[in-house]
Design an enzyme around this catalytic site. Structure first.
Site, mmCIF file in Angstrom:
data_model
loop_
_atom_site.group_PDB
_atom_site.id
_atom_site.type_symbol
_atom_site.label_atom_id
_atom_site.label_comp_id
_atom_site.label_asym_id
_atom_site.label_seq_id
_atom_site.Cartn_x
_atom_site.Cartn_y
_atom_site.Cartn_z
ATOM 1 N N ASP A 55 0.827 -1.207 0.000
ATOM 2 C CA ASP A 55 0.000 0.000 0.000
ATOM 3 C C ASP A 55 0.863 1.260 0.000
ATOM 4 O O ASP A 55 2.031 1.239 0.394
ATOM 5 C CB ASP A 55 -0.880 0.048 1.255
ATOM 6 C CG ASP A 55 -2.083 -0.874 1.175
ATOM 7 O OD1 ASP A 55 -2.169 -1.666 0.210
ATOM 8 O OD2 ASP A 55 -2.917 -0.819 2.087
ATOM 9 N N HIS A 201 3.946 -2.071 3.333
ATOM 10 C CA HIS A 201 3.947 -0.721 2.764
ATOM 11 C C HIS A 201 5.266 -0.451 2.051
ATOM 12 O O HIS A 201 6.342 -0.660 2.632
ATOM 13 C CB HIS A 201 3.723 0.322 3.858
ATOM 14 C CG HIS A 201 2.366 0.233 4.499
ATOM 15 N ND1 HIS A 201 2.090 -0.669 5.500
ATOM 16 C CD2 HIS A 201 1.215 0.925 4.270
ATOM 17 C CE1 HIS A 201 0.825 -0.537 5.869
ATOM 18 N NE2 HIS A 201 0.271 0.424 5.142
#
Length: 267
Positions: A55, A201
């Site tokens: 993400d 991430h």
């Protein structure tokens, strides 16, 4: 009591109900409940496969390190991109696609959906989806909400735009300043099983500065653990899903724009 007062009273009585309905999907944020009751939303797939997802990118300062490592390991993943970041770094988006990875939508900006009404939610999703499509030549079909928190408006907007929401079954808590490669690996693998979806991430745009390095450092060990446990690892498109005709249908933003007016307090 005149008509105006009656209308004001009715609106005041209805507002809490509207707010509750808007926020009801937040229950999906509770991981254990979501994993049991909402397997598709959690990212549950075929039992011999683990989906690897990232993400908050693209980030020209960090995403290329993940792409290089994944290429070395011959692993593909799904990257959920922020529209404004993709707009700033289209070259990195093209690198992700050229390397064979899958692209999903993470919204235009990383802001809580509960603070947005239906129109603002729709416009955010549509802008991100169309920006990514313009860069890659393909409209994405997957969506992950910022912070993993859905709203009723988000479900409606995603459906209208042909986006399938998907969260995760395990994460690395790699956004904190105290995260280390060891802690990320330990946290991910504690809940990792076949059919699961991993969240990491590749950017620190909403994390502690440099936090992405903990995810990068943990990634080789996470891949090793998947192999040791007999799990294939790859993007969500290889997770054994078959998108519905509704999810695959492509419509223009003009056709899909909501025509109802939402309460201003939810904007």
């Amino acid at each position: 009591m005149n008509a105006a007062r009656i209308l004001r009273s009715a609106a005041a009585a209805a507002l809490p109900v509207l707010i509750a309905a808007h926020a009801a999907p937040v229950v999906s944020t509770f991981g254990p409940l979501r994993n049991r009751a909402m397997p598709r939303l959690s990212g549950r797939g075929r039992p011999d496969h683990v989906a690897l997802t990232f993400d908050d990118g693209p980030d020209p300062l960090s995403t290329p390190f993940f792409l290089r490592l994944l290429d070395q390991r011959d692993v593909r993943a799904t990257f959920f991109l922020l529209g404004n970041a993709a707009h700033r770094s289209p070259g990195v988006v093209r690198e992700i696609v050229a390397a064979g990875h899958e692209i999903g939508v993470h919204g235009w900006r990383h802001r809580p959906l509960l603070l947005r009404g239906p129109r603002a939610t729709y416009d955010d999703f549509a802008r991100a989806r169309d920006t990514i499509a313009d860069i890659t030549g393909t409209r994405p079909t997957l969506f992950r909400p910022p912070y993993g928190v859905m709203s009723a408006a988000a479900h409606v907007a995603a459906r209208r735009l042909g986006l399938t929401p998907v969260l995760w079954t395990c994460w690395g808590e790699d956004w904190t300043a105290r995260a280390t490669p060891e802690s990320v690996h330990r946290t991910v693998t504690a809940d990792l099983d076949g059919g699961g979806t991993i969240l990491l991430h590749d950017s620190d745009c909403t994390s502690a500065p440099g936090a992405w390095r903990s995810a990068l450092g943990a990634l080789p060990r996470i891949l090793d653990t998947c192999e040791e446990r007999g799990h294939e690892i790859g993007p969500l498109r290889e997770h054994g899903w078959q998108l519905s005709a509704t999810s695959r249908r492509v419509r223009t933003a003009a056709d899909d724009r909501p025509r109802t007016r939402e309460p201003s307090t939810l904007l």
